[in-house]
Design a protein around this motif. Sequence first.
Motif, PDB file in Angstrom:
ATOM      1  N   GLN A 209      21.046   0.058  83.491  1.00 16.00           N
ATOM      2  CA  GLN A 209      20.917  -1.364  84.009  1.00 16.00           C
ATOM      3  C   GLN A 209      19.703  -2.102  83.018  1.00 16.00           C
ATOM      4  O   GLN A 209      18.762  -1.745  82.868  1.00 16.00           O
ATOM      5  CB  GLN A 209      20.550  -1.297  85.385  1.00 16.00           C
ATOM      6  N   VAL A 210      20.003  -3.249  82.602  1.00 13.81           N
ATOM      7  CA  VAL A 210      19.101  -4.053  81.941  1.00 13.81           C
ATOM      8  C   VAL A 210      18.813  -5.565  82.865  1.00 13.81           C
ATOM      9  O   VAL A 210      19.502  -5.688  83.145  1.00 13.81           O
ATOM     10  CB  VAL A 210      19.992  -4.696  80.521  1.00 13.81           C
ATOM     11  N   ARG A 211      17.531  -5.778  82.789  1.00 11.16           N
ATOM     12  CA  ARG A 211      16.938  -6.791  83.461  1.00 11.16           C
ATOM     13  C   ARG A 211      15.992  -7.554  82.718  1.00 11.16           C
ATOM     14  O   ARG A 211      14.802  -6.831  82.046  1.00 11.16           O
ATOM     15  CB  ARG A 211      16.229  -6.264  84.860  1.00 11.16           C
ATOM     16  N   GLY A 212      16.007  -8.957  82.301  1.00  5.69           N
ATOM     17  CA  GLY A 212      15.125  -9.300  81.522  1.00  5.69           C
ATOM     18  C   GLY A 212      14.954  -9.059  80.093  1.00  5.69           C
ATOM     19  O   GLY A 212      13.870  -8.940  79.332  1.00  5.69           O
ATOM     20  N   GLY A 213      16.098  -8.203  79.615  1.00  4.26           N
ATOM     21  CA  GLY A 213      16.209  -7.655  78.236  1.00  4.26           C
ATOM     22  C   GLY A 213      15.454  -6.509  78.235  1.00  4.26           C
ATOM     23  O   GLY A 213      15.195  -5.914  76.914  1.00  4.26           O
ATOM     24  N   ALA A 214      15.202  -5.818  79.240  1.00  3.46           N
ATOM     25  CA  ALA A 214      14.661  -4.506  79.163  1.00  3.46           C
ATOM     26  C   ALA A 214      15.291  -3.432  80.229  1.00  3.46           C
ATOM     27  O   ALA A 214      16.071  -3.801  81.090  1.00  3.46           O
ATOM     28  CB  ALA A 214      13.025  -4.604  79.772  1.00  3.46           C
ATOM     29  N   THR A 215      15.098  -2.200  79.774  1.00  4.91           N
ATOM     30  CA  THR A 215      15.815  -1.313  80.825  1.00  4.91           C
ATOM     31  C   THR A 215      14.567   0.006  80.915  1.00  4.91           C
ATOM     32  O   THR A 215      13.704   0.081  80.275  1.00  4.91           O
ATOM     33  CB  THR A 215      17.090  -0.643  79.945  1.00  4.91           C
ATOM     34  N   ARG A 216      14.951   0.691  81.695  1.00  2.00           N
ATOM     35  CA  ARG A 216      14.039   2.006  82.029  1.00  2.00           C
ATOM     36  C   ARG A 216      14.588   3.212  81.426  1.00  2.00           C
ATOM     37  O   ARG A 216      15.753   3.379  81.323  1.00  2.00           O
ATOM     38  CB  ARG A 216      13.824   2.105  83.377  1.00  2.00           C
ATOM     39  N   GLY A 217      13.788   4.006  80.660  1.00  5.79           N
ATOM     40  CA  GLY A 217      14.188   5.197  80.146  1.00  5.79           C
ATOM     41  C   GLY A 217      14.840   4.935  78.931  1.00  5.79           C
ATOM     42  O   GLY A 217      15.709   5.917  78.363  1.00  5.79           O
ATOM     43  N   LEU A 218      14.499   3.776  78.168  1.00  7.67           N
ATOM     44  CA  LEU A 218      15.389   3.872  77.006  1.00  7.67           C
ATOM     45  C   LEU A 218      15.108   4.891  75.928  1.00  7.67           C
ATOM     46  O   LEU A 218      16.436   5.174  75.323  1.00  7.67           O
ATOM     47  CB  LEU A 218      14.780   2.387  76.349  1.00  7.67           C
ATOM     48  N   ALA A 219      13.956   5.335  75.826  1.00  7.09           N
ATOM     49  CA  ALA A 219      13.780   6.644  75.093  1.00  7.09           C
ATOM     50  C   ALA A 219      14.890   7.759  75.354  1.00  7.09           C
ATOM     51  O   ALA A 219      15.490   8.384  74.368  1.00  7.09           O
ATOM     52  CB  ALA A 219      12.561   7.163  74.882  1.00  7.09           C
ATOM     53  N   LEU A 220      15.032   7.990  76.731  1.00  4.31           N
ATOM     54  CA  LEU A 220      15.913   9.018  77.099  1.00  4.31           C
ATOM     55  C   LEU A 220      17.169   8.724  76.761  1.00  4.31           C
ATOM     56  O   LEU A 220      18.203   9.701  76.402  1.00  4.31           O
ATOM     57  CB  LEU A 220      15.504   9.193  78.487  1.00  4.31           C
TER      58      LEU A 220
ATOM     59  N   PRO B 284      20.468 -11.569  79.970  1.00  2.02           N
ATOM     60  CA  PRO B 284      19.263 -10.752  79.827  1.00  2.02           C
ATOM     61  C   PRO B 284      19.385  -9.671  80.890  1.00  2.02           C
ATOM     62  O   PRO B 284      18.606  -8.784  81.077  1.00  2.02           O
ATOM     63  CB  PRO B 284      18.013 -11.982  80.206  1.00  2.02           C
ATOM     64  N   ASP B 285      20.287 -10.269  82.073  1.00  2.00           N
ATOM     65  CA  ASP B 285      20.399  -9.097  83.146  1.00  2.00           C
ATOM     66  C   ASP B 285      22.058  -8.477  83.217  1.00  2.00           C
ATOM     67  O   ASP B 285      22.738  -9.476  83.230  1.00  2.00           O
ATOM     68  CB  ASP B 285      20.296  -9.629  84.475  1.00  2.00           C
ATOM     69  N   ALA B 286      22.031  -7.443  82.843  1.00  2.00           N
ATOM     70  CA  ALA B 286      23.424  -6.971  82.708  1.00  2.00           C
ATOM     71  C   ALA B 286      23.458  -5.351  82.961  1.00  2.00           C
ATOM     72  O   ALA B 286      22.625  -4.559  83.153  1.00  2.00           O
ATOM     73  CB  ALA B 286      23.960  -7.098  81.377  1.00  2.00           C
ATOM     74  N   SER B 287      24.771  -4.804  83.393  1.00  2.00           N
ATOM     75  CA  SER B 287      25.095  -3.435  83.106  1.00  2.00           C
ATOM     76  C   SER B 287      25.443  -3.178  81.953  1.00  2.00           C
ATOM     77  O   SER B 287      26.624  -3.770  81.237  1.00  2.00           O
ATOM     78  CB  SER B 287      26.143  -3.075  84.253  1.00  2.00           C
ATOM     79  N   VAL B 288      25.105  -2.222  81.065  1.00  2.00           N
ATOM     80  CA  VAL B 288      25.339  -1.828  79.718  1.00  2.00           C
ATOM     81  C   VAL B 288      25.852  -0.464  79.664  1.00  2.00           C
ATOM     82  O   VAL B 288      25.228   0.538  80.210  1.00  2.00           O
ATOM     83  CB  VAL B 288      24.275  -2.109  78.604  1.00  2.00           C
ATOM     84  N   ARG B 289      26.825  -0.368  78.843  1.00  2.00           N
ATOM     85  CA  ARG B 289      27.308   1.292  78.348  1.00  2.00           C
ATOM     86  C   ARG B 289      27.261   1.175  76.827  1.00  2.00           C
ATOM     87  O   ARG B 289      27.795   0.175  76.201  1.00  2.00           O
ATOM     88  CB  ARG B 289      28.608   1.610  78.935  1.00  2.00           C
TER      89      ARG B 289
END
Length: 260
Positions: free
Chosen positions: A36-47, A82-87
């Motif tokens: 999940q992307v919010r404001g061009g950022a996501t959590r756990g990107l390195a993972l 900037p807000d999206a579900s990305v695969r």
Amino acid sequence: MTPLPLLRVEIDGRPADAESLLHPATTAYGHFTAMQVRGGATRGLALHLERLRKATDELWGQELNGERVRGLIRHALGDTYPDASVRVYVHCPEITPTVMVTVRGPQRMSGAEQALQSVAYRRPAAHIKHLGGFGQGYYGQRARAAGFDDALLVEDDGTVLEGAVTNIGFLDDTGVVWPAGPSLDGITLQLLEPRLAGAGLPSRRARITLDGLGAFRAAFVTNSQGVAPVGRIDDTVFPVDEKLMERLHEIDAAVPWDTV
């Protein structure tokens, strides 16, 4: 949850067309990650990037550059989403892996308690988030037809593994217990697990069986869309532990966001 319509599909940074989609459309051999992307950022990107790197090496013995993948995600999002579900899907039709990025509207778990139906099914190569999830889709659909929200995957002997598209955790007098067995370590699980003890919720991994579910006070599921309580597994009812869910949501909300 029904997927939202596709907003953009790019393969190696270019809009997908019939030729570039031919291989992804005709093979089930590959892997992916969902975020999940919010404001061009996501959590756990390195993972996410490490998941893709390791699976690419295991499936094809090929390197996958994380910064390249990051750039492809950023390119697909552009300034429009900037807000999206990305695969991010990885295939390897020839020698070099190809990276397909799909963009949909943002999604989030409703937070409503879920009812799960157990099914005897173990995903092949369960540690990989691979393509070809027919079994998960089949049993998930059958569970929903029977009045449940989704399926819970278990071994033939009743050992609990994971949800069809989630990880599952339980609460007992010692803290949070995650099933020990062949399953995928979801990114949200990986983000929550090391933070639980600091929030007063020690956690461990242990064998959990369907006939031993009565030993637990509560249950919950996690995936990239969030955390939700489990109210029932088959005929076993779990009262929703509001204090547990509040703490899990607080821990989840405190995870930092990484700029793509």
